[in-house]
Design an enzyme around this catalytic site. Structure first.
Site, PDB file in Angstrom:
ATOM      1  N   GLY A  27       0.822  -1.209   0.000  1.00  0.00           N
ATOM      2  CA  GLY A  27       0.000   0.000   0.000  1.00  0.00           C
ATOM      3  C   GLY A  27       0.850   1.250   0.000  1.00  0.00           C
ATOM      4  O   GLY A  27       0.466   2.276   0.574  1.00  0.00           O
ATOM      5  N   GLY A  31      -1.525   7.491   1.300  1.00  0.00           N
ATOM      6  CA  GLY A  31      -1.665   7.541   2.753  1.00  0.00           C
ATOM      7  C   GLY A  31      -0.355   7.379   3.495  1.00  0.00           C
ATOM      8  O   GLY A  31       0.704   7.816   3.047  1.00  0.00           O
ATOM      9  N   ILE A  32      -0.435   6.722   4.630  1.00  0.00           N
ATOM     10  CA  ILE A  32       0.749   6.505   5.455  1.00  0.00           C
ATOM     11  C   ILE A  32       1.797   5.692   4.693  1.00  0.00           C
ATOM     12  O   ILE A  32       3.001   5.958   4.786  1.00  0.00           O
ATOM     13  CB  ILE A  32       0.355   5.807   6.769  1.00  0.00           C
ATOM     14  CG1 ILE A  32      -0.413   6.786   7.663  1.00  0.00           C
ATOM     15  CG2 ILE A  32       1.582   5.276   7.515  1.00  0.00           C
ATOM     16  CD1 ILE A  32      -1.042   6.164   8.875  1.00  0.00           C
ATOM     17  N   GLY A  33       1.349   4.720   3.915  1.00  0.00           N
ATOM     18  CA  GLY A  33       2.291   3.900   3.162  1.00  0.00           C
ATOM     19  C   GLY A  33       3.141   4.717   2.218  1.00  0.00           C
ATOM     20  O   GLY A  33       4.339   4.449   2.049  1.00  0.00           O
ATOM     21  N   SER A 156      -3.412  -0.186  14.252  1.00  0.00           N
ATOM     22  CA  SER A 156      -4.203   1.040  14.332  1.00  0.00           C
ATOM     23  C   SER A 156      -4.596   1.307  15.768  1.00  0.00           C
ATOM     24  O   SER A 156      -4.845   0.381  16.547  1.00  0.00           O
ATOM     25  CB  SER A 156      -5.469   0.907  13.476  1.00  0.00           C
ATOM     26  OG  SER A 156      -6.359   1.985  13.698  1.00  0.00           O
ATOM     27  N   TYR A 181     -13.433  -3.179  11.012  1.00  0.00           N
ATOM     28  CA  TYR A 181     -12.126  -2.612  10.655  1.00  0.00           C
ATOM     29  C   TYR A 181     -11.178  -2.679  11.847  1.00  0.00           C
ATOM     30  O   TYR A 181     -10.029  -3.129  11.723  1.00  0.00           O
ATOM     31  CB  TYR A 181     -12.279  -1.164  10.192  1.00  0.00           C
ATOM     32  CG  TYR A 181     -10.933  -0.475  10.019  1.00  0.00           C
ATOM     33  CD1 TYR A 181     -10.146  -0.745   8.909  1.00  0.00           C
ATOM     34  CD2 TYR A 181     -10.449   0.413  10.979  1.00  0.00           C
ATOM     35  CE1 TYR A 181      -8.897  -0.139   8.752  1.00  0.00           C
ATOM     36  CE2 TYR A 181      -9.213   1.017  10.827  1.00  0.00           C
ATOM     37  CZ  TYR A 181      -8.444   0.749   9.719  1.00  0.00           C
ATOM     38  OH  TYR A 181      -7.212   1.335   9.580  1.00  0.00           O
TER      39      TYR A 181
END
Length: 314
Positions: A27, A31-33, A156, A181
């Site tokens: 990923g 985003g964070i990736g 998370s 999630y």
């Protein structure tokens, strides 16, 4: 990876060199990736972005090359929701060894309907957890070939308030998107810690570390057009939240440190320093429910059965 003196404070904006190393970021196109990949690229390492969308991966690699002159970055197609494709994805890395994999990719659904992968698994659990479980199996020979490789699993903060239902791991009986999630991320974190216990049991040189980004918002994240564009209005509206949470560039710091810092040890949990929500990365005590080794072992057995791969650490 270059050694760093444990007597010096970790500088989130000046990572040590890692020339010759190879890192895979799942990923890594958004985003964070994306920020994990960008920051790791600045170390001189070869960084591979695993992405199910080749077009987005190409945009991300171009962005990194623009910001990091001479960056050794490329992409491979990686669809964690398709278990049958993961062996091919691992082989497509075309490397003799892998120094670290950052298990970052994932999906989050806000809409009520429950969805499934092509393999018949609940989409978030199947992608976020089962996909990474199976991918690790296919990557283990490459990780074992490196001197001191690391598996870094990005969990998370949402998992802190969740508990696994080991009799309904895929939310077949009671599906609530946000809870599903959080539980999928909790499953990832249990996996990362259980993996390290099993690696230690067989004397492996591979270490498994679990991290979480705290609170990370797009509106507090610096622009990386066209990967991410932050408007002035969004920045102003989010300004008050910056006292408690941070952007995704800072959310990447725990994962980057877990890859690069030689003082990091397998089985540790790393997250932001301030209330676990923002700030520089630090090692924090494992959350109480993450210390349940019996639940982790049961999850491992269920994951093995659901994926059809027996992840035997070396």
């Amino acid at each position: 990876m270059s050694p760093t003196s444990s007597n010096l404070p970790w500088d989130v904006r000046r990572s040590p060199r890692a020339d010759g190393s190879v890192f895979l970021v799942t990923g890594g196109n958004a985003g964070i990736g994306y920020f994990v990949a960008e920051q790791l690229s600045a170390t001189g390492a070869t960084v591979v972005l695993g992405s199910r969308n080749p077009a987005k991966a190409e945009v991300a690699t171009a962005s990194i090359r623009t910001r990091v002159p001479g960056a050794r970055v490329r992409a491979v197609r990686l669809d964690l929701a398709d278990l049958s494709s993961l062996r091919t994805a691992a082989e497509s890395l075309d490397v003799e060894s892998l120094d670290a994999v950052v298990h970052n990719a994932g999906v989050a659904l806000d809409d009520p309907p429950r969805r499934e992968t092509g393999d018949g698994h609940e989409l978030m659990f199947g992608t976020n957890h089962l996909g990474h479980f199976a991918l690790t199996h296919w990557l283990m020979p490459l990780l074992s070939a490196a001197p001191e490789a690391r598996v870094v699993t990005v969990g998370s903060f949402a998992a802190k308030s969740e508990r696994l239902d080991l009799d309904d791991l895929q939310s077949s009986k009671d599906y609530r998107p946000k809870r599903a999630y959080g539980r999928s991320k909790l499953a990832q974190m249990h996996f990362g810690l259980e993996l390290d216990r099993r690696l230690r049991a067989v004397g492996s040189t591979v270490a498994s570390v679990v991290v979480h980004p705290g609170g990370a918002l797009d509106s507090l994240t610096p622009s990386r057009p066209p990967v991410h564009v932050r408007t002035a209005g969004a920045r102003l509206r989010a300004a008050p939240a910056a006292f408690l949470i941070q952007g995704k560039h800072a959310g990447a710091w725990p994962a980057v440190r877990a890859v690069l810092d030689p003082t990091v040890r397998g089985g540790q949990l790393w997250g932001p320093r301030v209330f676990g929500l923002r700030g520089k990365p630090r090692c924090e005590p494992a959350w109480k429910h993450l210390t349940d080794t019996s639940a982790a072992a049961r999850l491992w057995d269920a994951s093995r059965d659901l994926t059809g791969v027996d992840l035997c650490p070396r």
